[in-house]
Design an enzyme around this catalytic site. Structure first.
Site, PDB file in Angstrom:
ATOM      1  N   ASP A  24       1.625   6.227  -2.088  1.00  0.00           N
ATOM      2  CA  ASP A  24       1.930   4.810  -2.196  1.00  0.00           C
ATOM      3  C   ASP A  24       3.454   4.673  -2.196  1.00  0.00           C
ATOM      4  OD1 ASP A  24       1.392   2.011  -2.742  1.00  0.00           O
ATOM      5  OD2 ASP A  24       2.050   2.421  -4.792  1.00  0.00           O
ATOM      6  N   ASP A  26       5.747   1.340  -3.296  1.00  0.00           N
ATOM      7  CA  ASP A  26       6.372   0.626  -4.398  1.00  0.00           C
ATOM      8  C   ASP A  26       5.857   1.132  -5.734  1.00  0.00           C
ATOM      9  OD1 ASP A  26       7.959  -1.146  -5.719  1.00  0.00           O
ATOM     10  OD2 ASP A  26       6.766  -2.920  -5.280  1.00  0.00           O
ATOM     11  N   ASP A 222       0.770   4.702  -8.423  1.00  0.00           N
ATOM     12  CA  ASP A 222       1.116   4.218  -9.759  1.00  0.00           C
ATOM     13  C   ASP A 222       0.126   3.173 -10.255  1.00  0.00           C
ATOM     14  OD1 ASP A 222       2.056   2.267  -7.819  1.00  0.00           O
ATOM     15  OD2 ASP A 222       3.101   1.314  -9.483  1.00  0.00           O
TER      16      ASP A 222
END
Length: 339
Positions: A24, A26, A222
């Site tokens: 991922d 961001d 995250d």
């Protein structure tokens, strides 16, 4: 010492157990316009290990070329081919559901149109063109008329594919409606349910793995509800890093489909040997930490790497037959994981 810091061990590195890393962006590689600490050096070392890295994003607006340029400005090693976005995953789904060279009605930006044309699909803008399917993605220019056309087409019963269902989109002025909000408008008008290409759907992650021929990749994210749940759906191992949306409280309360295989403070966990909590007596242990459940409350004691403490606490909480109180654990570890 940073939370979860540890010495690199290239021979036994977590990355060595997998044939690709699907990252991922961001909250993992960057936060806003800044690279996450340690991310750039880890990504360069992964290249030295020969581990393919694919950057995976639900963003269907910018396109892989622009995403790669933005990453390079942060000194992240990235070429256009290293980025897979939800527009590309949606285009593959459109071919599978609508057929090769099919006409598809498109709501979205230039990058989505490009992704569809790269699959030799024929984008149209009206339900009057008798499309074989509808593909919807985000663009600031999407209007009521475009949503209405999408509704007219979806009401015909043809496949409806959306790039992602993220409800919000961050802007310089704050939080704005995202593609999920626009999808909700068409859903409300038609009662139909779309096929989703982006995370937590498996489609985007399998598209990324296919890009590098990976059969046992690790998904690094995250977010529990997109990255980790998406890895579960795809059948891939996952690594949760604590540099973005998720903290100890959310992790301890995660339902089974949102529990990561591995946990690390940041991307350096890919270069270290994997660490897993083990059953010990009536509780769980990891490193110099022990956790157990007593009177429906998770207890934790130990010292050293706080990530080991969190691993042990998660194992104890997740093995309990029902909800448990994790307040004491969060308080004990909170300072180590504060931003």
């Amino acid at each position: 010492m940073d939370a979860c810091d540890g010495a690199d061990d290239a021979a036994g590195a977590l990355a060595r157990h997998h044939d690709a890393a699907l990252l991922d962006l961001d909250g993992v590689v960057h936060v806003g316009r800044r690279a996450v600490p340690h991310a750039v050096e880890v990504l360069r070392q992964l290249a030295g290990l020969g581990t393919p890295v694919v950057y995976v994003t639900n963003n269907s607006l910018l396109g892989p070329g622009e995403m790669a340029r933005r990453l390079r400005r942060l000194e992240v090693p990235a070429a256009e081919r290293d980025v897979v976005d939800s527009a590309q995953a949606a285009a593959r789904l459109a071919v599978e559901r609508c057929g090769q060279r099919a006409r598809v009605m498109v709501v979205g930006g230039t990058a989505l149109h490009r992704a569809l044309r790269e699959r030799e699909l024929r984008p149209v803008r009206s339900a009057r063109a008798e499309p074989a399917g509808v593909v919807q993605g985000f663009a600031p220019s999407v209007s009521w008329r475009q949503l209405a056309e999408a509704g007219y087409a979806v009401a015909l019963g043809i496949p409806w594919i959306v790039t992602n269902t993220d409800l919000t989109a961050p802007t310089e002025r704050g939080t704005a409606p995202g593609n999920g909000a626009l999808v909700a408008a068409v859903r409300a008008a038609t009662g139909a349910t779309p096929l989703v290409a982006g995370k937590p759907s498996a489609a985007l992650l399998t598209e990324a793995a296919r890009r590098v021929g990976a059969v046992r990749p690790i998904v690094v994210g995250d977010s529990l509800d997109t990255d980790i749940e998406g890895a579960h759906r795809a059948g891939y191992d996952s690594l949760l890093v604590l540099t973005g949306r998720t903290g100890p409280a959310g992790l301890l309360e995660a339902p089974p489909q949102r529990r990561p295989t591995h946990l690390g403070a940041d991307l350096r966990a890919l270069l270290a040997p994997p660490r897993i909590a083990e059953r010990r007596g009536d509780g769980w242990a990891c490193g110099a930490w022990q956790a157990w459940v007593e009177r429906n409350r998770v207890e934790l004691r130990g010292h050293g790497d706080p990530c080991d403490g969190l691993r042990a606490a998660c194992a104890a909480a997740w093995s309990a037959p029902g909800p448990v109180d994790t307040t004491a654990v969060v308080a004990a570890l909170g300072e180590a994981f504060s931003p």
